[in-house]
Design a protein around this motif. Structure first.
Motif, PDB file in Angstrom:
ATOM      1  N   SER A 111       0.831  -1.200   0.000  1.00  0.00           N
ATOM      2  CA  SER A 111       0.000   0.000   0.000  1.00  0.00           C
ATOM      3  C   SER A 111       0.871   1.258   0.000  1.00  0.00           C
ATOM      4  CB  SER A 111      -0.911  -0.005   1.220  1.00  0.00           C
ATOM      5  OG  SER A 111      -1.663   1.169   1.295  1.00  0.00           O
ATOM      6  N   ALA A 112       1.904   1.261   0.823  1.00  0.00           N
ATOM      7  CA  ALA A 112       2.811   2.407   0.868  1.00  0.00           C
ATOM      8  C   ALA A 112       3.532   2.567  -0.477  1.00  0.00           C
ATOM      9  CB  ALA A 112       3.827   2.238   1.994  1.00  0.00           C
ATOM     10  N   ASP A 113       3.935   1.461  -1.083  1.00  0.00           N
ATOM     11  CA  ASP A 113       4.588   1.530  -2.402  1.00  0.00           C
ATOM     12  C   ASP A 113       3.649   2.118  -3.447  1.00  0.00           C
ATOM     13  OD1 ASP A 113       6.857   0.448  -1.326  1.00  0.00           O
ATOM     14  OD2 ASP A 113       6.536  -1.583  -2.162  1.00  0.00           O
ATOM     15  N   ARG A 114       2.376   1.690  -3.411  1.00  0.00           N
ATOM     16  CA  ARG A 114       1.388   2.234  -4.370  1.00  0.00           C
ATOM     17  C   ARG A 114       1.184   3.730  -4.167  1.00  0.00           C
ATOM     18  NH1 ARG A 114      -1.075  -2.722  -3.460  1.00  0.00           N
ATOM     19  NH2 ARG A 114      -2.434  -1.890  -1.841  1.00  0.00           N
ATOM     20  N   GLU A 115       1.131   4.142  -2.904  1.00  0.00           N
ATOM     21  CA  GLU A 115       0.966   5.570  -2.619  1.00  0.00           C
ATOM     22  C   GLU A 115       2.145   6.375  -3.142  1.00  0.00           C
ATOM     23  OE1 GLU A 115       0.136   6.460   1.484  1.00  0.00           O
ATOM     24  OE2 GLU A 115      -1.389   4.883   1.592  1.00  0.00           O
ATOM     25  N   ARG A 116       3.351   5.889  -2.903  1.00  0.00           N
ATOM     26  CA  ARG A 116       4.538   6.588  -3.405  1.00  0.00           C
ATOM     27  C   ARG A 116       4.532   6.645  -4.932  1.00  0.00           C
ATOM     28  NH1 ARG A 116       7.047   4.097   1.085  1.00  0.00           N
ATOM     29  NH2 ARG A 116       7.629   2.267  -0.131  1.00  0.00           N
ATOM     30  N   LEU A 117       4.147   5.547  -5.555  1.00  0.00           N
ATOM     31  CA  LEU A 117       4.092   5.513  -7.018  1.00  0.00           C
ATOM     32  C   LEU A 117       3.074   6.526  -7.537  1.00  0.00           C
ATOM     33  CD1 LEU A 117       5.751   3.000  -8.296  1.00  0.00           C
ATOM     34  CD2 LEU A 117       3.609   2.719  -9.511  1.00  0.00           C
ATOM     35  N   ASP A 118       1.915   6.605  -6.872  1.00  0.00           N
ATOM     36  CA  ASP A 118       0.895   7.577  -7.264  1.00  0.00           C
ATOM     37  C   ASP A 118       1.431   9.007  -7.134  1.00  0.00           C
ATOM     38  OD1 ASP A 118      -0.928   5.609  -7.835  1.00  0.00           O
ATOM     39  OD2 ASP A 118      -2.044   5.818  -5.938  1.00  0.00           O
ATOM     40  N   ILE A 119       2.140   9.279  -6.050  1.00  0.00           N
ATOM     41  CA  ILE A 119       2.708  10.619  -5.836  1.00  0.00           C
ATOM     42  C   ILE A 119       3.721  10.931  -6.941  1.00  0.00           C
ATOM     43  CG2 ILE A 119       4.189  11.980  -4.308  1.00  0.00           C
ATOM     44  CD1 ILE A 119       2.796  10.537  -1.947  1.00  0.00           C
ATOM     45  N   ILE A 120       4.563   9.958  -7.259  1.00  0.00           N
ATOM     46  CA  ILE A 120       5.567  10.163  -8.311  1.00  0.00           C
ATOM     47  C   ILE A 120       4.890  10.406  -9.647  1.00  0.00           C
ATOM     48  CG2 ILE A 120       7.378   8.987  -9.640  1.00  0.00           C
ATOM     49  CD1 ILE A 120       8.204   7.620  -6.973  1.00  0.00           C
ATOM     50  N   GLU A 121       3.839   9.632  -9.943  1.00  0.00           N
ATOM     51  CA  GLU A 121       3.132   9.816 -11.218  1.00  0.00           C
ATOM     52  C   GLU A 121       2.456  11.181 -11.278  1.00  0.00           C
ATOM     53  OE1 GLU A 121       0.501   6.485 -11.544  1.00  0.00           O
ATOM     54  OE2 GLU A 121       2.095   5.122 -12.199  1.00  0.00           O
ATOM     55  N   ARG A 122       1.863  11.612 -10.169  1.00  0.00           N
ATOM     56  CA  ARG A 122       1.221  12.926 -10.153  1.00  0.00           C
ATOM     57  C   ARG A 122       2.255  14.041 -10.352  1.00  0.00           C
ATOM     58  NH1 ARG A 122      -1.300  12.964  -4.859  1.00  0.00           N
ATOM     59  NH2 ARG A 122      -1.438  10.722  -4.785  1.00  0.00           N
ATOM     60  N   ASN A 123       3.391  13.905  -9.676  1.00  0.00           N
ATOM     61  CA  ASN A 123       4.449  14.909  -9.824  1.00  0.00           C
ATOM     62  C   ASN A 123       4.989  14.919 -11.253  1.00  0.00           C
ATOM     63  OD1 ASN A 123       4.269  15.736  -7.194  1.00  0.00           O
ATOM     64  ND2 ASN A 123       5.957  14.470  -6.473  1.00  0.00           N
ATOM     65  N   ALA A 124       5.125  13.750 -11.858  1.00  0.00           N
ATOM     66  CA  ALA A 124       5.604  13.682 -13.232  1.00  0.00           C
ATOM     67  C   ALA A 124       4.589  14.298 -14.193  1.00  0.00           C
ATOM     68  CB  ALA A 124       5.887  12.223 -13.623  1.00  0.00           C
ATOM     69  N   ALA A 125       3.298  14.073 -13.919  1.00  0.00           N
ATOM     70  CA  ALA A 125       2.253  14.639 -14.773  1.00  0.00           C
ATOM     71  C   ALA A 125       2.234  16.163 -14.632  1.00  0.00           C
ATOM     72  CB  ALA A 125       0.904  14.054 -14.398  1.00  0.00           C
ATOM     73  N   GLN A 126       2.464  16.693 -13.442  1.00  0.00           N
ATOM     74  CA  GLN A 126       2.484  18.125 -13.233  1.00  0.00           C
ATOM     75  C   GLN A 126       3.716  18.742 -13.906  1.00  0.00           C
ATOM     76  OE1 GLN A 126       2.241  18.738  -9.030  1.00  0.00           O
ATOM     77  NE2 GLN A 126       0.037  18.340  -8.954  1.00  0.00           N
ATOM     78  N   ASP A 127       4.827  18.042 -13.864  1.00  0.00           N
ATOM     79  CA  ASP A 127       6.057  18.553 -14.492  1.00  0.00           C
ATOM     80  C   ASP A 127       5.914  18.596 -16.010  1.00  0.00           C
ATOM     81  OD1 ASP A 127       7.213  18.815 -12.041  1.00  0.00           O
ATOM     82  OD2 ASP A 127       8.397  16.967 -12.160  1.00  0.00           O
ATOM     83  N   ASP A 128       5.133  17.713 -16.596  1.00  0.00           N
ATOM     84  CA  ASP A 128       4.937  17.653 -18.037  1.00  0.00           C
ATOM     85  C   ASP A 128       4.081  18.828 -18.539  1.00  0.00           C
ATOM     86  OD1 ASP A 128       6.476  15.419 -18.276  1.00  0.00           O
ATOM     87  OD2 ASP A 128       4.788  14.009 -18.345  1.00  0.00           O
ATOM     88  N   ARG A 129       3.354  19.437 -17.718  1.00  0.00           N
ATOM     89  CA  ARG A 129       2.460  20.507 -18.134  1.00  0.00           C
ATOM     90  C   ARG A 129       3.231  21.723 -18.423  1.00  0.00           C
ATOM     91  NH1 ARG A 129      -2.365  20.393 -13.820  1.00  0.00           N
ATOM     92  NH2 ARG A 129      -2.500  18.201 -13.702  1.00  0.00           N
TER      93      ARG A 129
END
Length: 129
Positions: A111-129
């Motif tokens: 669960s913690a790994d999934r949360e970290r992955l979600d945070i990383i994906e969100r940060n990557a999506a924000q950086d792409d904008r």
């Protein structure tokens, strides 16, 4: 389908109930054995007491004392068997509890790994904008 953690959690509960059953039965056998031993001792004391009817009916006293001693011996043996079952149930309970703790830790890590992955994906999506 239920997860391994949930199945193990239910199994821990069942094993705990089984362990409690064996503890209760063991205690009951010990109490019965003690009571039978006490009865045999009381009958033996009455047999030797002054004014006792044991002189007239010795076979009745001897029979009752023998039966009480046999009950004590039988219940002591049953208590010993129940103690063995209790030891086995305790070992099984400990193993299941250990497996449950491991499964719970694994779920928490996942669960913690999934949360970290979600945070990383969100940060990557924000950086792409």
């Amino acid at each position: 389908m239920t997860s391994r953690k949930e199945r193990l959690q239910k199994l821990v509960k069942v094993q705990g109930q089984l362990k409690a059953l064996h503890e209760t039965r063991h205690a009951a056998y010990l109490v019965t054995a003690t009571a039978a031993g006490r009865e045999a001792a009381e009958l033996a004391d009455r047999f030797d007491a002054e004014g006792s009817l044991s002189a007239m009916f010795p076979e009745i006293y001897h029979g009752r004392i023998g039966k009480a001693l046999a009950r004590r011996q039988e219940n002591t043996a049953l208590a010993r068997l129940e103690a063995e079952k209790l030891a086995a149930a305790t070992a099984r309970t400990n193993m299941v509890e250990k497996a449950y703790r491991q499964a719970r830790r694994r779920d928490e890590r996942d669960s913690a790994d999934r949360e970290r992955l979600d945070i990383i994906e969100r940060n990557a999506a924000q950086d792409d904008r």
